[in-house]
Design a protein around this motif. Structure first.
Motif, PDB file in Angstrom:
ATOM      1  N   PRO A 130      28.375  31.865  16.352  1.00  0.00           N
ATOM      2  CA  PRO A 130      28.750  31.807  14.937  1.00  0.00           C
ATOM      3  C   PRO A 130      29.101  30.386  14.510  1.00  0.00           C
ATOM      4  O   PRO A 130      29.637  29.608  15.292  1.00  0.00           O
ATOM      5  N   ALA A 131      28.797  30.070  13.266  1.00  0.00           N
ATOM      6  CA  ALA A 131      29.165  28.764  12.718  1.00  0.00           C
ATOM      7  C   ALA A 131      30.638  28.724  12.321  1.00  0.00           C
ATOM      8  O   ALA A 131      31.283  27.682  12.405  1.00  0.00           O
ATOM      9  N   ARG A 132      31.137  29.892  11.880  1.00  0.00           N
ATOM     10  CA  ARG A 132      32.535  29.970  11.429  1.00  0.00           C
ATOM     11  C   ARG A 132      33.233  31.151  12.075  1.00  0.00           C
ATOM     12  O   ARG A 132      32.623  32.196  12.327  1.00  0.00           O
ATOM     13  N   LEU A 133      34.541  30.996  12.297  1.00  0.00           N
ATOM     14  CA  LEU A 133      35.404  32.098  12.709  1.00  0.00           C
ATOM     15  C   LEU A 133      36.549  32.203  11.720  1.00  0.00           C
ATOM     16  O   LEU A 133      37.101  31.184  11.286  1.00  0.00           O
ATOM     17  N   LEU A 134      36.933  33.427  11.393  1.00  0.00           N
ATOM     18  CA  LEU A 134      38.082  33.664  10.531  1.00  0.00           C
ATOM     19  C   LEU A 134      39.072  34.567  11.252  1.00  0.00           C
ATOM     20  O   LEU A 134      38.703  35.644  11.731  1.00  0.00           O
ATOM     21  N   PHE A 135      40.327  34.128  11.318  1.00  0.00           N
ATOM     22  CA  PHE A 135      41.409  34.923  11.902  1.00  0.00           C
ATOM     23  C   PHE A 135      42.357  35.347  10.782  1.00  0.00           C
ATOM     24  O   PHE A 135      42.642  34.572   9.867  1.00  0.00           O
ATOM     25  N   PHE A 136      42.869  36.565  10.883  1.00  0.00           N
ATOM     26  CA  PHE A 136      43.815  37.102   9.907  1.00  0.00           C
ATOM     27  C   PHE A 136      44.987  37.726  10.643  1.00  0.00           C
ATOM     28  O   PHE A 136      44.795  38.555  11.530  1.00  0.00           O
ATOM     29  N   CYS A 137      46.195  37.326  10.276  1.00  0.00           N
ATOM     30  CA  CYS A 137      47.391  37.849  10.939  1.00  0.00           C
ATOM     31  C   CYS A 137      47.898  39.080  10.210  1.00  0.00           C
ATOM     32  O   CYS A 137      48.437  38.980   9.109  1.00  0.00           O
ATOM     33  N   MET A 166      37.451  37.669   2.632  1.00  0.00           N
ATOM     34  CA  MET A 166      36.551  37.479   3.764  1.00  0.00           C
ATOM     35  C   MET A 166      35.110  37.274   3.314  1.00  0.00           C
ATOM     36  O   MET A 166      34.375  36.470   3.895  1.00  0.00           O
ATOM     37  N   ASP A 167      34.705  37.959   2.263  1.00  0.00           N
ATOM     38  CA  ASP A 167      33.328  37.832   1.786  1.00  0.00           C
ATOM     39  C   ASP A 167      33.018  36.414   1.311  1.00  0.00           C
ATOM     40  O   ASP A 167      31.864  35.966   1.400  1.00  0.00           O
ATOM     41  N   LEU A 168      34.028  35.703   0.815  1.00  0.00           N
ATOM     42  CA  LEU A 168      33.820  34.331   0.363  1.00  0.00           C
ATOM     43  C   LEU A 168      33.925  33.330   1.516  1.00  0.00           C
ATOM     44  O   LEU A 168      33.227  32.313   1.530  1.00  0.00           O
ATOM     45  N   LEU A 169      34.787  33.625   2.474  1.00  0.00           N
ATOM     46  CA  LEU A 169      34.959  32.708   3.613  1.00  0.00           C
ATOM     47  C   LEU A 169      33.838  32.852   4.634  1.00  0.00           C
ATOM     48  O   LEU A 169      33.486  31.881   5.315  1.00  0.00           O
ATOM     49  N   LEU A 170      33.290  34.063   4.752  1.00  0.00           N
ATOM     50  CA  LEU A 170      32.230  34.345   5.714  1.00  0.00           C
ATOM     51  C   LEU A 170      31.056  34.954   4.945  1.00  0.00           C
ATOM     52  O   LEU A 170      31.010  36.168   4.754  1.00  0.00           O
TER      53      LEU A 170
END
Length: 311
Positions: A110-117, A61-65
């Motif tokens: 936000p510019a980006r969203l990250l979803f995690f299943c 997550m730290d690299l993606l966001l």
């Protein structure tokens, strides 16, 4: 409408990335990837097969966001479960959540969203995503012309008891001064009422991407308008409450009503053009929040998808 078949998120696997099928392998790949360039070009990325677990999620997550944001001024029911990590939504499983760009009704998004299943649903539960330029172009010319003047969003946030979210949950603070400072910076107008807080914002209906310049549909008119609701309780609520009493409502910027048929067209064409991302445990979905809108399909069984966002 078949145009959506020409676009779908880019799927990245250990095989396509040439790395180990592990969270560490994904971290190594991300360090070598020009993520900003790839995400802008592809609009959405699915990372699948890396075996990411909650305890190995943070380094990924730290690299993606690069800078995780708090979900301040959000209107969806969520629970905070980590450092600016939230449940994606707690809206009842039987309902579809229509397409939207996160916080598109607000002055900052936000510019980006990250979803995690973390837990995949027994059936259903996909996250549909849609190219927001395609969505804009799918709408009738007269509708687009009528929305060109922008929108007026109104929120009634209760003081602890009532429908919808409280102002404390919405702004993640107990301080009225902090809320007022935030709203002043956002260009909103507000008033403290006997029941809580009323917030009004004027926002455009479309937006241009800061890198590509492409114009996209970027608002939540269908989610804030009674005609866009498929929740039976919400339908009853609109029958017994006036527009100024609803937890949230929307009109054209000049205060004139948005026709019901416009709202259903927006909702239905967004969903029709969407591509479903079906979840497997450990999957991640990263989206450009301007170029891509998202939603949720109904589901059965347990489902736990976490979300975080970044500027």
């Amino acid at each position: 409408m078949n145009e959506h078949a020409s676009w779908k998120p880019l799927e990245i696997t250990p095989e396509s990335a040439g790395c180990a099928p592990s969270a560490d392998g994904l971290v190594g790949h991300l360090r070598e990837l020009n993520l900003a360039e790839v995400l802008t070009a592809e609009k959405a990325l699915v990372f699948r097969g890396f075996g990411v677990r909650p305890e190995t999620l943070d380094p990924v997550m730290d690299l993606l966001l690069p800078r995780r944001l708090a979900y301040v001024h959000g209107n969806s029911p969520r629970t905070k479960v980590g450092r600016n990590v939230y449940t994606s939504t707690e809206y009842p499983a039987r309902y579809t959540i229509s397409m939207h760009n996160e916080l598109s009704y607000a002055a900052q998004w936000p510019a980006r969203l990250l979803f995690f299943c973390q837990i995949a649903a027994e059936t259903g539960g996909a996250t549909p995503v849609v190219d927001a330029e395609l969505w804009l172009n799918s709408l009738d010319p007269q509708l687009r012309a009528d929305f060109a003047g922008g929108l007026r969003y109104q929120q009634n946030l209760h003081d602890g008891m009532g429908l919808g979210k409280s102002w404390r949950d919405t702004f993640e603070t107990d301080s009225r001064d902090e809320v007022e400072e935030f709203l002043a910076g956002a260009g909103a107008t507000w008033e403290w009422t006997a029941d809580g807080l009323r917030v009004i914002q004027l926002r455009p209906a479309t937006l241009r991407h800061p890198v590509t310049g492409v114009e996209v549909w970027f608002n939540q008119a269908d989610q804030w308008h009674p005609a866009g609701l498929d929740d039976d309780i919400a339908r009853v609520m609109t029958q017994v409450m006036g527009p100024d009493e609803l937890p949230q409502s929307v009109t054209f910027a000049d205060g004139s009503p948005i026709p019901d048929e416009y709202v259903t067209q927006i909702r239905d064409r967004g969903l029709e053009a969407a591509v479903d991302v079906d979840w497997r445990v450990g999957d991640l979905l990263l989206i450009d929040n301007v170029l891509t809108a998202h939603g949720r399909r109904p589901y059965t069984g347990d489902r736990r998808v976490l979300v975080a966002m970044s500027d």
